[in-house]
Motif scaffolding. Structure first.
Motif, PDB file in Angstrom:
ATOM      1  N   THR A  41       0.848  -1.195   0.000  1.00 33.63           N
ATOM      2  CA  THR A  41       0.000   0.000   0.000  1.00 33.63           C
ATOM      3  C   THR A  41       0.879   1.238   0.000  1.00 33.63           C
ATOM      4  O   THR A  41       2.042   1.193   0.385  1.00 33.63           O
ATOM      5  CB  THR A  41      -0.936   0.037   1.222  1.00 33.63           C
ATOM      6  OG1 THR A  41      -0.149   0.055   2.407  1.00 33.63           O
ATOM      7  CG2 THR A  41      -1.885  -1.147   1.238  1.00 33.63           C
ATOM      8  N   GLY A  56      -5.627  12.374   1.958  1.00 34.63           N
ATOM      9  CA  GLY A  56      -6.912  12.637   1.340  1.00 34.63           C
ATOM     10  C   GLY A  56      -7.523  13.880   1.957  1.00 34.63           C
ATOM     11  O   GLY A  56      -7.415  14.106   3.169  1.00 34.63           O
ATOM     12  N   HIS A  87     -11.035  16.492   2.118  1.00 36.48           N
ATOM     13  CA  HIS A  87     -12.487  16.501   1.948  1.00 36.48           C
ATOM     14  C   HIS A  87     -13.003  17.886   2.279  1.00 36.48           C
ATOM     15  O   HIS A  87     -12.408  18.610   3.073  1.00 36.48           O
ATOM     16  CB  HIS A  87     -13.107  15.462   2.885  1.00 36.48           C
ATOM     17  CG  HIS A  87     -14.515  15.128   2.575  1.00 36.48           C
ATOM     18  ND1 HIS A  87     -15.568  15.862   3.056  1.00 36.48           N
ATOM     19  CD2 HIS A  87     -15.041  14.137   1.830  1.00 36.48           C
ATOM     20  CE1 HIS A  87     -16.694  15.324   2.630  1.00 36.48           C
ATOM     21  NE2 HIS A  87     -16.408  14.290   1.870  1.00 36.48           N
ATOM     22  N   PHE A 115      -4.823   7.709   3.796  1.00 29.73           N
ATOM     23  CA  PHE A 115      -5.401   6.445   3.362  1.00 29.73           C
ATOM     24  C   PHE A 115      -4.265   5.558   2.874  1.00 29.73           C
ATOM     25  O   PHE A 115      -3.366   6.023   2.176  1.00 29.73           O
ATOM     26  CB  PHE A 115      -6.377   6.662   2.198  1.00 29.73           C
ATOM     27  CG  PHE A 115      -7.616   7.415   2.577  1.00 29.73           C
ATOM     28  CD1 PHE A 115      -8.762   6.739   2.965  1.00 29.73           C
ATOM     29  CD2 PHE A 115      -7.652   8.798   2.531  1.00 29.73           C
ATOM     30  CE1 PHE A 115      -9.918   7.425   3.313  1.00 29.73           C
ATOM     31  CE2 PHE A 115      -8.792   9.497   2.871  1.00 29.73           C
ATOM     32  CZ  PHE A 115      -9.929   8.806   3.260  1.00 29.73           C
ATOM     33  N   LEU A 136      -3.542   3.192   0.294  1.00 24.34           N
ATOM     34  CA  LEU A 136      -4.138   2.755  -0.958  1.00 24.34           C
ATOM     35  C   LEU A 136      -3.320   1.641  -1.601  1.00 24.34           C
ATOM     36  O   LEU A 136      -2.091   1.723  -1.683  1.00 24.34           O
ATOM     37  CB  LEU A 136      -4.244   3.937  -1.931  1.00 24.34           C
ATOM     38  CG  LEU A 136      -5.060   5.134  -1.448  1.00 24.34           C
ATOM     39  CD1 LEU A 136      -5.031   6.234  -2.504  1.00 24.34           C
ATOM     40  CD2 LEU A 136      -6.488   4.732  -1.141  1.00 24.34           C
ATOM     41  N   GLU A 179      -5.567   1.685  -6.654  1.00 22.48           N
ATOM     42  CA  GLU A 179      -6.766   2.086  -5.915  1.00 22.48           C
ATOM     43  C   GLU A 179      -6.811   3.610  -5.802  1.00 22.48           C
ATOM     44  O   GLU A 179      -5.783   4.273  -5.702  1.00 22.48           O
ATOM     45  CB  GLU A 179      -6.724   1.455  -4.515  1.00 22.48           C
ATOM     46  CG  GLU A 179      -7.964   1.651  -3.699  1.00 22.48           C
ATOM     47  CD  GLU A 179      -7.881   0.946  -2.346  1.00 22.48           C
ATOM     48  OE1 GLU A 179      -8.934   0.593  -1.829  1.00 22.48           O
ATOM     49  OE2 GLU A 179      -6.767   0.768  -1.812  1.00 22.48           O
ATOM     50  N   SER A 180      -8.016   4.181  -5.836  1.00 22.50           N
ATOM     51  CA  SER A 180      -8.158   5.629  -5.706  1.00 22.50           C
ATOM     52  C   SER A 180      -8.791   5.973  -4.364  1.00 22.50           C
ATOM     53  O   SER A 180      -9.310   5.110  -3.661  1.00 22.50           O
ATOM     54  CB  SER A 180      -8.989   6.188  -6.863  1.00 22.50           C
ATOM     55  OG  SER A 180     -10.263   5.596  -6.869  1.00 22.50           O
ATOM     56  N   LEU A 181      -8.767   7.254  -4.053  1.00 19.36           N
ATOM     57  CA  LEU A 181      -9.374   7.729  -2.806  1.00 19.36           C
ATOM     58  C   LEU A 181     -10.881   7.499  -2.852  1.00 19.36           C
ATOM     59  O   LEU A 181     -11.482   7.466  -3.925  1.00 19.36           O
ATOM     60  CB  LEU A 181      -9.081   9.216  -2.621  1.00 19.36           C
ATOM     61  CG  LEU A 181      -7.627   9.566  -2.309  1.00 19.36           C
ATOM     62  CD1 LEU A 181      -7.391  11.051  -2.489  1.00 19.36           C
ATOM     63  CD2 LEU A 181      -7.279   9.147  -0.899  1.00 19.36           C
ATOM     64  N   PRO A 182     -11.506   7.360  -1.685  1.00 21.52           N
ATOM     65  CA  PRO A 182     -12.964   7.188  -1.645  1.00 21.52           C
ATOM     66  C   PRO A 182     -13.679   8.380  -2.286  1.00 21.52           C
ATOM     67  O   PRO A 182     -13.125   9.484  -2.379  1.00 21.52           O
ATOM     68  CB  PRO A 182     -13.285   7.116  -0.152  1.00 21.52           C
ATOM     69  CG  PRO A 182     -11.996   6.768   0.512  1.00 21.52           C
ATOM     70  CD  PRO A 182     -10.918   7.329  -0.347  1.00 21.52           C
ATOM     71  N   ARG A 183     -14.899   8.167  -2.692  1.00 20.06           N
ATOM     72  CA  ARG A 183     -15.707   9.211  -3.313  1.00 20.06           C
ATOM     73  C   ARG A 183     -15.814  10.420  -2.372  1.00 20.06           C
ATOM     74  O   ARG A 183     -16.027  10.265  -1.182  1.00 20.06           O
ATOM     75  CB  ARG A 183     -17.094   8.663  -3.605  1.00 20.06           C
ATOM     76  CG  ARG A 183     -17.947   9.624  -4.358  1.00 20.06           C
ATOM     77  CD  ARG A 183     -19.261   9.007  -4.692  1.00 20.06           C
ATOM     78  NE  ARG A 183     -19.751   9.645  -5.893  1.00 20.06           N
ATOM     79  CZ  ARG A 183     -20.741   9.216  -6.602  1.00 20.06           C
ATOM     80  NH1 ARG A 183     -21.373   8.134  -6.260  1.00 20.06           N
ATOM     81  NH2 ARG A 183     -21.122   9.857  -7.669  1.00 20.06           N
ATOM     82  N   TRP A 208     -13.346  12.484  -1.755  1.00 18.34           N
ATOM     83  CA  TRP A 208     -12.014  12.829  -1.270  1.00 18.34           C
ATOM     84  C   TRP A 208     -11.133  13.189  -2.454  1.00 18.34           C
ATOM     85  O   TRP A 208     -11.278  12.667  -3.548  1.00 18.34           O
ATOM     86  CB  TRP A 208     -11.403  11.660  -0.507  1.00 18.34           C
ATOM     87  CG  TRP A 208     -12.100  11.398   0.791  1.00 18.34           C
ATOM     88  CD1 TRP A 208     -13.224  10.666   0.995  1.00 18.34           C
ATOM     89  CD2 TRP A 208     -11.723  11.903   2.072  1.00 18.34           C
ATOM     90  NE1 TRP A 208     -13.566  10.680   2.315  1.00 18.34           N
ATOM     91  CE2 TRP A 208     -12.667  11.424   3.006  1.00 18.34           C
ATOM     92  CE3 TRP A 208     -10.679  12.701   2.514  1.00 18.34           C
ATOM     93  CZ2 TRP A 208     -12.587  11.737   4.360  1.00 18.34           C
ATOM     94  CZ3 TRP A 208     -10.599  12.996   3.860  1.00 18.34           C
ATOM     95  CH2 TRP A 208     -11.554  12.517   4.766  1.00 18.34           C
TER      96      TRP A 208
END
Length: 63
Positions: free
Chosen positions: A7, A12, A14, A22, A24, A28-32, A34
């Protein structure tokens, strides 16, 4: 033997939450909601917006 999942720690940001890191996985991308760049919070955005200047030609007294 299990492969170790690698990882990458990624900051991130917000609009309404505090920044956080995070872990990752590759691809993988940041959560929606973020972003990987700082985002202005709503109250900060209001402070930086230009406020309209009162229209002196509207016939109202500015007492």
């Amino acid at each position: 033997m299990d492969e170790e999942v690698k990882t990458t720690p990624t900051w991130g940001y917000h609009k309404t939450k505090e920044p956080q890191i995070f872990d990752l996985k590759d691809g993988e991308s940041l959560p929606r909601g973020w972003s990987d760049a700082p985002v202005a919070k709503p109250e900060e955005a209001e402070e930086t917006e230009e406020k309209p200047v009162a229209d002196e030609a509207d016939g109202k007294d500015a007492d």
